[in-house]
Design an enzyme around this catalytic site. Structure first.
Site, short mmCIF file in Angstrom:
data_model
loop_
_atom_site.label_atom_id
_atom_site.label_comp_id
_atom_site.label_asym_id
_atom_site.label_seq_id
_atom_site.Cartn_x
_atom_site.Cartn_y
_atom_site.Cartn_z
N HIS A 93 0.82 -1.20 0.00
CA HIS A 93 0.00 0.00 0.00
C HIS A 93 0.86 1.27 0.00
O HIS A 93 0.64 2.17 0.81
CB HIS A 93 -0.91 0.02 1.24
CG HIS A 93 -1.89 -1.09 1.31
ND1 HIS A 93 -2.51 -1.46 2.50
CD2 HIS A 93 -2.38 -1.93 0.36
CE1 HIS A 93 -3.33 -2.47 2.27
NE2 HIS A 93 -3.26 -2.78 0.98
N PRO A 94 1.85 1.41 -0.87
CA PRO A 94 2.70 2.60 -0.81
C PRO A 94 1.96 3.87 -1.23
O PRO A 94 1.18 3.86 -2.19
CB PRO A 94 3.83 2.27 -1.79
CG PRO A 94 3.19 1.34 -2.78
CD PRO A 94 2.23 0.51 -1.98
#
Length: 548
Positions: free
Chosen positions: A484-485
């Site tokens: 989930h960057p």
């Protein structure tokens, strides 16, 4: 030469969208909807129309390693993870990460967006963004949710459904949460996120319902939209402080070609590649650019900084009853595939992530700081998160609000070289403490009587691992990212050295250029990031069309 299956980009367009991922597909649909403007969508990958992209269970293959749908980046060694590198899958091709992800539709917590507004980002409070979530959504039937009309949309492009699995182990997990004293919530995207419940999914009639299917495919027949594949953007051309054109290469090209923007360029290349393209265009920290031989055009030190991600740890248990492994091994895998092709149902139509929880690891928090994903299989604690060949279940414990910040920068001035990624996971004592408490909560949940028919022994970290120092060492050896960057082109005040875009998503110091993807989030949301990314694109489309 025009390549088969992908139109050549025209010489000019009103709007140029870079990247056909979760955000780019939404924008391509919205900006081309009224037919008045020529829109070009530039994508480096392919069409993502294969069986693995369509079949929900195909995510297990697509996420595991590099393939035509996955950039599969590797980070630099992370000292706080005992020098391990982090594996970072990112979607490539139409639909981007929504064509390979786990299909969980989680918006985050209302407090996440109110925090953005409190940071001075007018128009980004929860009340401000909720209409954009609802606009896209064709939500679950109203009789499945309380207050559905307040929080959910009906008739939008994006299918949002509850999972269809009847596996009793999911109910056992939810019952274990109640036994442990936690609340139940019928809707993680409704009034309260806190507690145990069923996940909402982007799956409809046994098919992945990502942004390719929901937004791009319905728009492909429009004469004013050109959607390409195999087009790798090399830089944005700036003239007198304005973004005027995009340079790109197609497979086999040795010389970059160019497309002019009559109105705006919208960068939607994602958290890793949006800052890379800005840097390649001379937009970024002058020292970083000089280090790879690039002349700075616009000094924006925040480009590539502020990288945040959700770090997770798999606490796993062996099972006495057959679960995912026994049901899929050997010839059973082929039967699942045949059943899916014939009927679009069964395990092939599921994502094995249908139940979970949002919890507080300690008292006094204003929102949950832990997410739990319950998996009816034993998930490995490496970056690829493969299933172990043994029956069991996983409590995947995810820390939602990391203090650690990383960065993305250039390895070289070659646009075909992957960016340098330094995630810096677990670099603060606070981040490590959250995961340490998460292991304790996982053990508490697994010990409940509701899971007695399944649970035998703790596989990882192992029942003997309790000493805090030993547990911290295990965490540093095993924690990884849950993919989930966000945050590398962060929204903020124009006066701030850390800001890259303003509240209207305009790149500071450059006219005619916006960024609209997960990279603009100033702080990470409380949950899976795809829903928030689509919302950002919806809101961006509204801003752009309003400014016409």
């Amino acid at each position: 030469m025009i390549r088969t299956g992908s139109p050549a980009p025209p010489d000019a367009a009103d709007y140029i969208i870079i990247g056909a991922g979760s955000a780019g597909c939404v924008l391509a649909n919205r900006l081309s909807a009224d037919g008045r403007h020529k829109v070009v969508l530039l994508e480096a990958g392919g069409r993502n129309t294969g069986l693995l992209n369509t079949m929900p269970a195909g995510m297990a293959v697509l996420l595991r390693k590099a393939n035509p749908s996955n950039w599969a980046f590797q980070s630099e060694p992370v000292s706080s993870l005992h020098g391990r590198t982090a594996y970072i899958p990112r979607g490539k091709g139409w639909g981007g990460s929504s064509s390979i992800n786990g299909m969980l539709y989680v918006r985050g917590n209302a407090a996440d967006y109110d925090q953005w507004a409190q940071m001075g980002l007018d128009g980004w409070s929860y009340d401000d963004v909720l209409p954009f979530f609802r606009r896209s959504e064709d939500g679950p039937p109203a009789d499945e949710l309380s207050e559905a009309s307040r929080y959910h949309g009906q008739g939008g492009e994006l299918a949002v459904r509850f999972g269809q699995s009847r596996d009793p182990v999911y109910k056992a997990f939810l019952d274990a949460g109640q036994e442990a004293g936690y609340p139940v919530t019928p809707d993680f995207n409704g009034r309260s996120q806190l507690g145990f419940g069923r996940y909402q999914l982007n799956i409809e009639n046994g098919r992945r319902a990502g942004t390719l299917r929901a937004f791009l495919r319905p728009a492909l027949g429009r004469g004013n939209l050109v959607a390409t594949t195999g087009v790798h953007v090399t830089r944005i051309v700036l003239t007198q402080g304005r973004a005027r054109a995009v340079e790109y290469r197609r497979a086999g090209d040795t010389v970059a070609q160019r497309i002019e923007a009559r109105r705006e360029i919208i960068l939607c290349a994602g958290t890793m590649q949006s800052p890379q393209i800005l840097n390649l265009s001379g937009i970024g920290d002058p020292d970083d650019l000089a280090a790879v031989g690039l002349a700075p055009a616009v000094a924006l030190p925040g480009v590539g900084r502020n990288l945040q991600d959700h770090v997770d740890i798999a606490v796993t248990y062996r099972s006495r009853l057959p679960l995912l492994w026994s049901r899929t091994k050997g010839w059973r895998s082929a039967m699942i595939g045949l059943r899916y092709l014939a009927r679009r149902d069964g395990p092939g139509a599921e994502n094995a992530l249908e139940a979970g929880a949002f919890l507080c690891s300690r008292p006094g928090l204003d929102r949950p700081d832990l997410q739990v994903q319950f998996i009816p299989g034993i998930m490995s604690n490496d970056g690829a998160k493969e299933m172990i060949a043994e029956d069991g279940f996983t409590l995947d414990m995810i820390a939602l609000h990391p203090e650690s910040r990383g960065r993305v920068s250039l390895q070289s001035a070659d646009p075909m070289t992957a960016p340098r990624i330094e995630p810096n996971h677990l670099s603060t004592p606070g981040d490590l403490a959250v995961l340490r408490r998460a292991v304790g909560i996982a053990r508490q949940l697994a010990s409940q009587s509701a899971l007695d028919p399944w649970r035998t022994t703790e596989r990882s970290p192992g029942a003997t691992v309790h000493d805090p120092d030993e547990l911290d060492d295990w965490l540093r050896h095993n924690a990884s990212t849950i993919y989930h960057p966000v945050g590398t082109c962060a929204m903020g005040a124009r006066s701030s050295q850390s800001s890259v875009v303003d509240a209207d998503l305009r790149v500071i110091g450059v006219a005619g250029l916006r960024v609209a993807d997960a990279s603009v989030m100033p702080t990470i949301v409380s949950g899976n990031t795809n829903a928030a990314t689509m919302m950002i694109a919806e809101k961006a489309a509204g801003m752009i069309l309003k400014d016409m």
